[in-house]
Scaffold this motif. Sequence first.
Motif, PDB file in Angstrom:
ATOM      1  N   VAL A   7       0.415  59.096  72.067  1.00 34.27           N
ATOM      2  CA  VAL A   7       1.777  58.581  71.869  1.00 34.27           C
ATOM      3  C   VAL A   7       2.727  59.459  72.669  1.00 34.27           C
ATOM      4  N   GLY A   8       3.313  58.871  73.709  1.00 35.04           N
ATOM      5  CA  GLY A   8       4.180  59.662  74.599  1.00 35.04           C
ATOM      6  C   GLY A   8       3.405  59.995  75.853  1.00 35.04           C
ATOM      7  N   THR A   9       3.768  59.356  76.966  1.00 37.48           N
ATOM      8  CA  THR A   9       2.992  59.517  78.204  1.00 37.48           C
ATOM      9  C   THR A   9       3.861  60.120  79.292  1.00 37.48           C
ATOM     10  N   VAL A  69       0.208  63.136  69.450  1.00 37.93           N
ATOM     11  CA  VAL A  69       1.643  62.880  69.586  1.00 37.93           C
ATOM     12  C   VAL A  69       2.191  63.841  70.627  1.00 37.93           C
ATOM     13  N   VAL A  70       2.728  63.289  71.724  1.00 37.41           N
ATOM     14  CA  VAL A  70       3.177  64.128  72.835  1.00 37.41           C
ATOM     15  C   VAL A  70       4.574  63.691  73.291  1.00 37.41           C
ATOM     16  N   THR A  71       5.410  63.320  72.324  1.00 39.39           N
ATOM     17  CA  THR A  71       6.819  63.061  72.643  1.00 39.39           C
ATOM     18  C   THR A  71       7.580  64.383  72.582  1.00 39.39           C
ATOM     19  N   LYS A  72       8.830  64.372  73.020  1.00 43.06           N
ATOM     20  CA  LYS A  72       9.702  65.519  72.772  1.00 43.06           C
ATOM     21  C   LYS A  72       9.934  65.614  71.258  1.00 43.06           C
ATOM     22  N   THR A  73      10.300  66.804  70.793  1.00 44.56           N
ATOM     23  CA  THR A  73      10.456  67.012  69.347  1.00 44.56           C
ATOM     24  C   THR A  73      11.507  66.066  68.762  1.00 44.56           C
ATOM     25  N   TYR A  74      12.565  65.777  69.545  1.00 45.86           N
ATOM     26  CA  TYR A  74      13.650  64.947  69.002  1.00 45.86           C
ATOM     27  C   TYR A  74      13.268  63.465  68.958  1.00 45.86           C
ATOM     28  N   ASP A  75      12.106  63.084  69.456  1.00 47.40           N
ATOM     29  CA  ASP A  75      11.648  61.696  69.386  1.00 47.40           C
ATOM     30  C   ASP A  75      10.598  61.502  68.298  1.00 47.40           C
ATOM     31  N   ALA A  76      10.592  62.390  67.297  1.00 46.11           N
ATOM     32  CA  ALA A  76       9.564  62.295  66.245  1.00 46.11           C
ATOM     33  C   ALA A  76       9.671  60.985  65.471  1.00 46.11           C
ATOM     34  N   GLY A  78      10.593  58.034  66.521  1.00 48.65           N
ATOM     35  CA  GLY A  78       9.976  56.970  67.324  1.00 48.65           C
ATOM     36  C   GLY A  78       8.460  57.076  67.284  1.00 48.65           C
ATOM     37  N   ALA A  79       7.943  58.314  67.334  1.00 44.85           N
ATOM     38  CA  ALA A  79       6.487  58.517  67.255  1.00 44.85           C
ATOM     39  C   ALA A  79       5.964  58.068  65.895  1.00 44.85           C
ATOM     40  N   GLN A  80       6.751  58.316  64.859  1.00 43.84           N
ATOM     41  CA  GLN A  80       6.318  57.927  63.508  1.00 43.84           C
ATOM     42  C   GLN A  80       6.065  56.426  63.414  1.00 43.84           C
ATOM     43  N   ILE A  95      -0.430  67.213  66.975  1.00 44.11           N
ATOM     44  CA  ILE A  95       0.964  67.229  67.421  1.00 44.11           C
ATOM     45  C   ILE A  95       1.067  68.248  68.558  1.00 44.11           C
ATOM     46  N   LEU A  96       1.280  67.742  69.788  1.00 38.45           N
ATOM     47  CA  LEU A  96       1.387  68.614  70.964  1.00 38.45           C
ATOM     48  C   LEU A  96       2.866  68.726  71.318  1.00 38.45           C
ATOM     49  N   GLN A  97       3.539  69.663  70.687  1.00 39.15           N
ATOM     50  CA  GLN A  97       4.987  69.805  70.895  1.00 39.15           C
ATOM     51  C   GLN A  97       5.373  71.273  70.795  1.00 39.15           C
ATOM     52  N   ASN A  98       6.578  71.550  71.258  1.00 41.76           N
ATOM     53  CA  ASN A  98       7.118  72.901  71.114  1.00 41.76           C
ATOM     54  C   ASN A  98       7.545  73.166  69.674  1.00 41.76           C
ATOM     55  N   GLY A  99       7.796  74.444  69.380  1.00 41.36           N
ATOM     56  CA  GLY A  99       8.345  74.814  68.083  1.00 41.36           C
ATOM     57  C   GLY A  99       7.291  75.279  67.102  1.00 41.36           C
ATOM     58  N   ILE A 118      -0.245  74.249  70.205  1.00 44.00           N
ATOM     59  CA  ILE A 118       0.672  74.958  71.112  1.00 44.00           C
ATOM     60  C   ILE A 118       0.267  74.578  72.533  1.00 44.00           C
ATOM     61  N   VAL A 119       1.235  74.029  73.267  1.00 44.19           N
ATOM     62  CA  VAL A 119       0.937  73.519  74.618  1.00 44.19           C
ATOM     63  C   VAL A 119       1.352  74.548  75.665  1.00 44.19           C
ATOM     64  N   ASP A 120       0.409  74.917  76.513  1.00 43.35           N
ATOM     65  CA  ASP A 120       0.748  75.710  77.709  1.00 43.35           C
ATOM     66  C   ASP A 120       0.127  74.999  78.919  1.00 43.35           C
ATOM     67  N   ILE A 121       0.693  73.835  79.210  1.00 43.92           N
ATOM     68  CA  ILE A 121       0.258  73.058  80.387  1.00 43.92           C
ATOM     69  C   ILE A 121       1.516  72.736  81.178  1.00 43.92           C
ATOM     70  N   PRO A 122       1.807  73.491  82.237  1.00 47.10           N
ATOM     71  CA  PRO A 122       3.019  73.179  82.999  1.00 47.10           C
ATOM     72  C   PRO A 122       2.843  71.892  83.781  1.00 47.10           C
ATOM     73  N   ALA A 123       3.698  70.929  83.499  1.00 47.17           N
ATOM     74  CA  ALA A 123       3.580  69.614  84.140  1.00 47.17           C
ATOM     75  C   ALA A 123       4.966  69.016  84.300  1.00 47.17           C
ATOM     76  N   GLU A 124       5.098  68.151  85.301  1.00 48.56           N
ATOM     77  CA  GLU A 124       6.380  67.470  85.560  1.00 48.56           C
ATOM     78  C   GLU A 124       6.122  66.006  85.817  1.00 48.56           C
ATOM     79  N   THR A 254      18.233  67.894  74.660  1.00 47.93           N
ATOM     80  CA  THR A 254      17.364  69.078  74.762  1.00 47.93           C
ATOM     81  C   THR A 254      16.649  69.311  73.429  1.00 47.93           C
ATOM     82  N   GLU A 255      15.629  70.169  73.481  1.00 49.98           N
ATOM     83  CA  GLU A 255      14.902  70.541  72.264  1.00 49.98           C
ATOM     84  C   GLU A 255      15.553  71.769  71.611  1.00 49.98           C
ATOM     85  N   ALA A 256      16.873  71.901  71.737  1.00 47.13           N
ATOM     86  CA  ALA A 256      17.558  73.094  71.215  1.00 47.13           C
ATOM     87  C   ALA A 256      17.306  73.287  69.721  1.00 47.13           C
TER      88      ALA A 256
HETATM   89  N1  LIG Z   1       6.225  69.628  80.428  1.00 43.45           N
HETATM   90  C1  LIG Z   1       5.774  70.843  80.220  1.00 43.45           C
HETATM   91  O1  LIG Z   1       5.468  71.565  81.178  1.00 43.45           O
HETATM   92  C2  LIG Z   1       5.594  71.375  78.821  1.00 43.45           C
HETATM   93  C3  LIG Z   1       4.982  72.626  78.670  1.00 43.45           C
HETATM   94  C4  LIG Z   1       4.800  73.135  77.388  1.00 43.45           C
HETATM   95  C5  LIG Z   1       5.211  72.394  76.296  1.00 43.45           C
HETATM   96  N2  LIG Z   1       5.800  71.177  76.459  1.00 43.45           N
HETATM   97  C6  LIG Z   1       6.186  70.425  75.244  1.00 43.45           C
HETATM   98  O2  LIG Z   1       5.396  69.241  75.151  1.00 43.45           O
HETATM   99  C7  LIG Z   1       6.150  68.205  74.503  1.00 43.45           C
HETATM  100  C8  LIG Z   1       6.165  66.983  75.438  1.00 43.45           C
HETATM  101  O3  LIG Z   1       6.912  67.371  76.592  1.00 43.45           O
HETATM  102  P1  LIG Z   1       6.887  66.578  77.959  1.00 43.45           P
HETATM  103  O4  LIG Z   1       7.375  67.532  79.006  1.00 43.45           O
HETATM  104  O5  LIG Z   1       5.596  65.885  78.150  1.00 43.45           O
HETATM  105  O6  LIG Z   1       8.049  65.507  77.693  1.00 43.45           O
HETATM  106  P2  LIG Z   1       8.405  64.222  78.570  1.00 43.45           P
HETATM  107  O7  LIG Z   1       7.909  64.355  79.960  1.00 43.45           O
HETATM  108  O8  LIG Z   1       9.870  63.961  78.337  1.00 43.45           O
HETATM  109  O9  LIG Z   1       7.563  63.057  77.874  1.00 43.45           O
HETATM  110  C9  LIG Z   1       7.836  62.581  76.602  1.00 43.45           C
HETATM  111  C10 LIG Z   1       7.337  61.158  76.565  1.00 43.45           C
HETATM  112  O10 LIG Z   1       7.515  60.633  75.250  1.00 43.45           O
HETATM  113  C11 LIG Z   1       7.870  59.271  75.418  1.00 43.45           C
HETATM  114  N3  LIG Z   1       8.454  58.716  74.202  1.00 43.45           N
HETATM  115  C12 LIG Z   1       9.622  59.024  73.596  1.00 43.45           C
HETATM  116  N4  LIG Z   1       9.802  58.244  72.522  1.00 43.45           N
HETATM  117  C13 LIG Z   1       8.720  57.438  72.452  1.00 43.45           C
HETATM  118  C14 LIG Z   1       8.317  56.388  71.569  1.00 43.45           C
HETATM  119  N5  LIG Z   1       9.068  56.029  70.518  1.00 43.45           N
HETATM  120  N6  LIG Z   1       7.153  55.769  71.811  1.00 43.45           N
HETATM  121  C15 LIG Z   1       6.373  56.093  72.863  1.00 43.45           C
HETATM  122  N7  LIG Z   1       6.703  57.071  73.740  1.00 43.45           N
HETATM  123  C16 LIG Z   1       7.856  57.725  73.523  1.00 43.45           C
HETATM  124  C17 LIG Z   1       8.828  59.273  76.577  1.00 43.45           C
HETATM  125  O11 LIG Z   1       8.995  57.958  77.045  1.00 43.45           O
HETATM  126  P3  LIG Z   1       9.847  57.545  78.357  1.00 43.45           P
HETATM  127  O12 LIG Z   1       8.809  57.500  79.451  1.00 43.45           O
HETATM  128  O13 LIG Z   1      10.436  56.235  78.035  1.00 43.45           O
HETATM  129  O14 LIG Z   1      10.858  58.653  78.565  1.00 43.45           O
HETATM  130  C18 LIG Z   1       8.101  60.208  77.525  1.00 43.45           C
HETATM  131  O15 LIG Z   1       7.163  59.498  78.303  1.00 43.45           O
HETATM  132  C19 LIG Z   1       7.545  68.784  74.246  1.00 43.45           C
HETATM  133  O16 LIG Z   1       7.671  69.273  72.934  1.00 43.45           O
HETATM  134  C20 LIG Z   1       7.626  69.928  75.261  1.00 43.45           C
HETATM  135  O17 LIG Z   1       8.513  70.949  74.876  1.00 43.45           O
HETATM  136  C21 LIG Z   1       5.991  70.648  77.692  1.00 43.45           C
END
Ligand SMILES: NC(=O)c1ccc[n+]([C@@H]2O[C@H](COP(=O)([O-])OP(=O)(O)OC[C@H]3O[C@@H](n4cnc5c(N)ncnc54)[C@H](OP(=O)(O)O)[C@@H]3O)[C@@H](O)[C@H]2O)c1
Length: 290
Positions: A7-9, A69-76, A78-80, A95-99, A118-124, A254-256
């Motif tokens: 959930v969350g791509t 579950v791999v959404t941002k924390t503030y989208d919990a 929607g994930a639910q 739950i793969l999220q920060n915090g 706890i996720v340590d995968i740098p990705a963009e 932000t995930e503030a």
């Molecule tokens: N990126 C990193 O390098 C990294 C590293 C360590 C930890 N983290 C943590 O990992 C978690 C995920 O981060 P991320 O960087 O992967 O975030 P991201 O790139 O913003 O991806 C979040 C995904 O969740 C999707 N989403 C949101 N609401 C949804 C819903 N209701 N149903 C289905 N999908 C939904 C978003 O959809 P849309 O495509 O529509 O936006 C987006 O594709 C965060 O807590 C972050 O802090 C990330």
Amino acid sequence: MSAIAVVGTGAVGASVAAWLIAAPDHDVTLCARTPFDTLRVETPDGVLESQPRILTDPAAAQPVDWVLVVTKTYDASGAQRWLDHLIGPDTNVAILQNGVEHRSRFPGIDPARIVPVIVDIPAERRAPGDVVQRRSGSLTVPNDPAGTAFAALFAHSPIDTILTDDWQSAAWRKLAINCAGAVNALTLQPSGIARDAEAAELMRALIRECIAVGRAEGATLPDDLPDSIVEGYRNSPPDSINSIHADRLAGRPTEADARNGVIARLGARHGIDAPLNRMADVVLRKATSR
Ligand SMILES: NC(=O)c1ccc[n+]([C@@H]2O[C@H](COP(=O)([O-])OP(=O)(O)OC[C@H]3O[C@@H](n4cnc5c(N)ncnc54)[C@H](OP(=O)(O)O)[C@@H]3O)[C@@H](O)[C@H]2O)c1
């Protein structure tokens, strides 16, 4: 054969999904908000490309063995909505999220089913379904039967799965790093700002609040953590931008709350004031609200 729903791509969700799809024995469904046809992830080990099964309507989802579950924390919330359809009697939820609130963020789910990660995968993310994974990275989970079963899902992949007997301390150490990142997001300055003495002292003060609350919550955190974290920021490329800074620059939420607000909220339970983290949370939320 494990049936897995992701959930969350976005950046991390697409990366882990691509590796799970590459395994011979997983049946993977992607649960996306924004659909795409091809999943393409550039990894340090080559490009992973697939045409996965993608759902965009939670009502179309069926129970699976594992939900990630791999959404941002503030989208919990929607994930639910996905979890309401994906969870059956034997489903585990990672739950793969920060915090540090992986379980309490999903109050409707039996905490015993939840594997906090706890996720340590740098990705963009470059576009929906198009992601660059910078390092193989790691996923850290509790050293218990559910954590071990989660780690087994990635046995075929170069992602390092770390089983720890003290997950809570590991999560608070990561939070200590992340809470200091508010200085970057507030000043809109990359990592090099940590070489400035005043900014470094502000980072240390944010971390000291985090340590006090983390210890009250039961985490073991060393006294030299503020110095070692600031040293880490100073040693990273001076132009590197953390995710909360990037989110603010892009005008995204932000995930503030999960990185700073949580320290003030949990601190209040123990009578510990955390005014700097509270300020960082409030200012970042107000600065990014529309
Ligand atoms: N990126 C990193 O390098 C990294 C590293 C360590 C930890 N983290 C943590 O990992 C978690 C995920 O981060 P991320 O960087 O992967 O975030 P991201 O790139 O913003 O991806 C979040 C995904 O969740 C999707 N989403 C949101 N609401 C949804 C819903 N209701 N149903 C289905 N999908 C939904 C978003 O959809 P849309 O495509 O529509 O936006 C987006 O594709 C965060 O807590 C972050 O802090 C990330």
